[in-house]
Design a protein around this motif. Sequence first.
Motif, PDB file in Angstrom:
ATOM      1  N   TYR A   2       0.745  -1.212   0.154  1.00 35.51           N
ATOM      2  CA  TYR A   2       0.005  -0.051  -0.054  1.00 35.51           C
ATOM      3  C   TYR A   2       0.842   1.280   0.029  1.00 35.51           C
ATOM      4  O   TYR A   2       0.490   2.292  -0.542  1.00 35.51           O
ATOM      5  CB  TYR A   2      -0.912   0.042   1.300  1.00 35.51           C
ATOM      6  N   GLN A   3       2.112   1.058   0.586  1.00 35.42           N
ATOM      7  CA  GLN A   3       2.944   2.442   0.332  1.00 35.42           C
ATOM      8  C   GLN A   3       3.036   2.714  -0.781  1.00 35.42           C
ATOM      9  O   GLN A   3       3.227   4.129  -1.404  1.00 35.42           O
ATOM     10  CB  GLN A   3       4.305   2.134   1.009  1.00 35.42           C
ATOM     11  N   THR A   4       3.178   1.960  -2.004  1.00 32.99           N
ATOM     12  CA  THR A   4       3.164   2.270  -3.434  1.00 32.99           C
ATOM     13  C   THR A   4       2.304   2.919  -3.975  1.00 32.99           C
ATOM     14  O   THR A   4       2.142   3.504  -5.050  1.00 32.99           O
ATOM     15  CB  THR A   4       3.566   0.975  -4.259  1.00 32.99           C
ATOM     16  N   LEU A   5       0.982   3.032  -3.273  1.00 33.99           N
ATOM     17  CA  LEU A   5      -0.353   3.525  -3.671  1.00 33.99           C
ATOM     18  C   LEU A   5      -0.135   5.169  -3.624  1.00 33.99           C
ATOM     19  O   LEU A   5      -0.497   5.723  -4.388  1.00 33.99           O
ATOM     20  CB  LEU A   5      -1.562   3.446  -2.993  1.00 33.99           C
ATOM     21  N   CYS A   6       0.889   5.596  -2.780  1.00 34.47           N
ATOM     22  CA  CYS A   6       1.383   6.974  -2.871  1.00 34.47           C
ATOM     23  C   CYS A   6       2.220   7.550  -3.747  1.00 34.47           C
ATOM     24  O   CYS A   6       2.621   8.712  -3.708  1.00 34.47           O
ATOM     25  CB  CYS A   6       1.759   7.306  -1.383  1.00 34.47           C
ATOM     26  N   SER A   7       2.922   6.481  -4.612  1.00 34.04           N
ATOM     27  CA  SER A   7       3.844   7.018  -5.434  1.00 34.04           C
ATOM     28  C   SER A   7       3.405   7.657  -6.716  1.00 34.04           C
ATOM     29  O   SER A   7       4.161   8.270  -7.397  1.00 34.04           O
ATOM     30  CB  SER A   7       4.534   5.524  -6.018  1.00 34.04           C
ATOM     31  N   ARG A  92      -6.844 -11.651  -7.083  1.00 32.21           N
ATOM     32  CA  ARG A  92      -8.071 -11.395  -6.676  1.00 32.21           C
ATOM     33  C   ARG A  92      -8.185 -10.465  -5.346  1.00 32.21           C
ATOM     34  O   ARG A  92      -9.174 -10.099  -5.020  1.00 32.21           O
ATOM     35  CB  ARG A  92      -8.587 -12.848  -5.883  1.00 32.21           C
ATOM     36  N   LYS A  93      -7.143  -9.717  -5.131  1.00 31.21           N
ATOM     37  CA  LYS A  93      -6.981  -8.692  -4.105  1.00 31.21           C
ATOM     38  C   LYS A  93      -7.197  -7.304  -4.925  1.00 31.21           C
ATOM     39  O   LYS A  93      -7.426  -6.239  -4.084  1.00 31.21           O
ATOM     40  CB  LYS A  93      -5.596  -8.527  -3.377  1.00 31.21           C
ATOM     41  N   HIS A  94      -7.366  -7.489  -6.042  1.00 30.35           N
ATOM     42  CA  HIS A  94      -7.206  -6.171  -6.855  1.00 30.35           C
ATOM     43  C   HIS A  94      -8.324  -4.930  -6.540  1.00 30.35           C
ATOM     44  O   HIS A  94      -8.275  -4.191  -6.330  1.00 30.35           O
ATOM     45  CB  HIS A  94      -7.116  -6.236  -8.463  1.00 30.35           C
ATOM     46  N   PRO A  95      -9.608  -5.732  -6.283  1.00 30.16           N
ATOM     47  CA  PRO A  95     -10.918  -5.011  -5.838  1.00 30.16           C
ATOM     48  C   PRO A  95     -10.419  -4.265  -4.372  1.00 30.16           C
ATOM     49  O   PRO A  95     -10.779  -3.143  -4.113  1.00 30.16           O
ATOM     50  CB  PRO A  95     -12.000  -5.992  -5.633  1.00 30.16           C
ATOM     51  N   LEU A  96      -9.571  -4.801  -3.509  1.00 26.93           N
ATOM     52  CA  LEU A  96      -9.293  -4.431  -2.132  1.00 26.93           C
ATOM     53  C   LEU A  96      -8.276  -3.127  -2.450  1.00 26.93           C
ATOM     54  O   LEU A  96      -8.191  -2.418  -1.811  1.00 26.93           O
ATOM     55  CB  LEU A  96      -8.810  -5.450  -1.238  1.00 26.93           C
ATOM     56  N   PHE A  97      -7.367  -3.641  -3.611  1.00 31.40           N
ATOM     57  CA  PHE A  97      -6.316  -2.520  -3.810  1.00 31.40           C
ATOM     58  C   PHE A  97      -7.048  -1.043  -4.200  1.00 31.40           C
ATOM     59  O   PHE A  97      -6.638   0.001  -3.784  1.00 31.40           O
ATOM     60  CB  PHE A  97      -5.457  -2.939  -4.578  1.00 31.40           C
ATOM     61  N   GLU A  99      -9.986  -0.218  -3.423  1.00 31.41           N
ATOM     62  CA  GLU A  99     -10.713   0.464  -2.199  1.00 31.41           C
ATOM     63  C   GLU A  99      -9.750   1.373  -1.433  1.00 31.41           C
ATOM     64  O   GLU A  99      -9.920   2.482  -0.891  1.00 31.41           O
ATOM     65  CB  GLU A  99     -11.324  -0.729  -1.235  1.00 31.41           C
ATOM     66  N   GLU A 100      -8.433   0.577  -1.319  1.00 38.83           N
ATOM     67  CA  GLU A 100      -7.453   1.638  -0.664  1.00 38.83           C
ATOM     68  C   GLU A 100      -7.089   2.753  -1.325  1.00 38.83           C
ATOM     69  O   GLU A 100      -6.792   3.979  -1.024  1.00 38.83           O
ATOM     70  CB  GLU A 100      -6.260   0.583  -0.383  1.00 38.83           C
ATOM     71  N   LEU A 101      -7.076   2.749  -2.628  1.00 37.37           N
ATOM     72  CA  LEU A 101      -6.833   3.709  -3.602  1.00 37.37           C
ATOM     73  C   LEU A 101      -7.941   4.922  -3.604  1.00 37.37           C
ATOM     74  O   LEU A 101      -7.572   6.299  -3.494  1.00 37.37           O
ATOM     75  CB  LEU A 101      -6.576   3.431  -5.176  1.00 37.37           C
ATOM     76  N   PHE A 102      -9.132   4.328  -3.472  1.00 34.55           N
ATOM     77  CA  PHE A 102     -10.212   5.322  -3.176  1.00 34.55           C
ATOM     78  C   PHE A 102     -10.178   6.132  -1.926  1.00 34.55           C
ATOM     79  O   PHE A 102     -10.688   7.292  -1.802  1.00 34.55           O
ATOM     80  CB  PHE A 102     -11.595   4.738  -3.547  1.00 34.55           C
ATOM     81  N   LYS A 103      -9.722   5.484  -0.954  1.00 43.44           N
ATOM     82  CA  LYS A 103      -9.580   6.235   0.376  1.00 43.44           C
ATOM     83  C   LYS A 103      -8.608   7.255   0.198  1.00 43.44           C
ATOM     84  O   LYS A 103      -8.681   8.341   0.536  1.00 43.44           O
ATOM     85  CB  LYS A 103      -8.838   5.209   1.366  1.00 43.44           C
ATOM     86  N   LEU A 104      -7.598   7.173  -0.828  1.00 42.34           N
ATOM     87  CA  LEU A 104      -6.197   8.242  -1.015  1.00 42.34           C
ATOM     88  C   LEU A 104      -7.220   9.078  -1.658  1.00 42.34           C
ATOM     89  O   LEU A 104      -6.759  10.512  -1.545  1.00 42.34           O
ATOM     90  CB  LEU A 104      -5.239   7.428  -1.381  1.00 42.34           C
ATOM     91  N   ILE A 105      -7.935   8.963  -2.728  1.00 40.56           N
ATOM     92  CA  ILE A 105      -8.490   9.898  -3.819  1.00 40.56           C
ATOM     93  C   ILE A 105      -9.384  10.728  -3.048  1.00 40.56           C
ATOM     94  O   ILE A 105      -9.293  12.049  -2.825  1.00 40.56           O
ATOM     95  CB  ILE A 105      -9.438   9.205  -4.741  1.00 40.56           C
ATOM     96  N   ARG A 106     -10.164  10.146  -1.988  1.00 39.34           N
ATOM     97  CA  ARG A 106     -11.042  11.015  -1.140  1.00 39.34           C
ATOM     98  C   ARG A 106     -10.369  11.889  -0.069  1.00 39.34           C
ATOM     99  O   ARG A 106     -11.049  12.851   0.213  1.00 39.34           O
ATOM    100  CB  ARG A 106     -11.976  10.064  -0.316  1.00 39.34           C
ATOM    101  N   ASN A 107      -9.178  11.415   0.364  1.00 36.48           N
ATOM    102  CA  ASN A 107      -8.515  12.661   1.440  1.00 36.48           C
ATOM    103  C   ASN A 107      -7.550  13.319   0.442  1.00 36.48           C
ATOM    104  O   ASN A 107      -6.891  14.192   1.435  1.00 36.48           O
ATOM    105  CB  ASN A 107      -7.661  11.512   2.374  1.00 36.48           C
ATOM    106  N   GLY A 108      -7.577  13.328  -0.779  1.00 34.91           N
ATOM    107  CA  GLY A 108      -6.739  14.342  -1.630  1.00 34.91           C
ATOM    108  C   GLY A 108      -5.375  13.771  -1.946  1.00 34.91           C
ATOM    109  O   GLY A 108      -4.708  14.653  -2.638  1.00 34.91           O
TER     110      GLY A 108
END
Length: 207
Positions: A2-7, A92-97, A99-108
């Motif tokens: 999940y750290q890479t979600l911020c890259s 099969r985890k890509h929907p959960l990934f 979901e984590e991305l959308f949390k980051l989108i919503r917090n800007g």
Amino acid sequence: MYQTLCSESNVSEIIRSLPDEQIRHLTHVKNYVDIITELIVRAGAYPEIKRLGEYKCFGKAAYYHDIGKAWVPVEILSKPDRLTAEEMSLMRKHPLFAEELFKLIRNGSVSGIPSELMQLAHDSAVYHHEWWNGDGYPYGIKCERIPLIARITSVCDVYDAITGDRSYRRARSHEYACREIEANAGTQFDPGLAKLFLDNEFQFLVN
């Protein structure tokens, strides 16, 4: 992971990180969702679609349905052979990934999805592998608990997955895909949506 979600700070950059095959799939599914959504509106089916007032955005939102695959290694996404159990578990985890991305989108922290698409895109990305009978993933919800856009995306996603070339097999026919949708109506797919698709199957021969 999940750290890479911020890259990446923009959704367009995240989409570009996907293999070309996956990007084509996103576009095809968007087009198919537009078609089936228009069919629903014309048929007067699923009254909630008009109450939502967002049905014209369904295709645009469904374009993001597989964005979580950006955190599945490319060697898995493009593997020419059958996935191992471990690789399939990660896939099969890509929907959960997502979901984590959308949390980051919503917090800007990540930008690029218009506000009017946000909830629809989230629902398409997180729930499109849920099954009508509850045997899907990641949450095992069923029937009308699955958001309508995700149920639509599910049919379109499978149709394109079958009829498009994949790294592990050649494309199969439109007829084969239709028989698969018919066989899985009421188990994997919303039976009403499956019937609507099959009653208008030749409208999907567009890509």
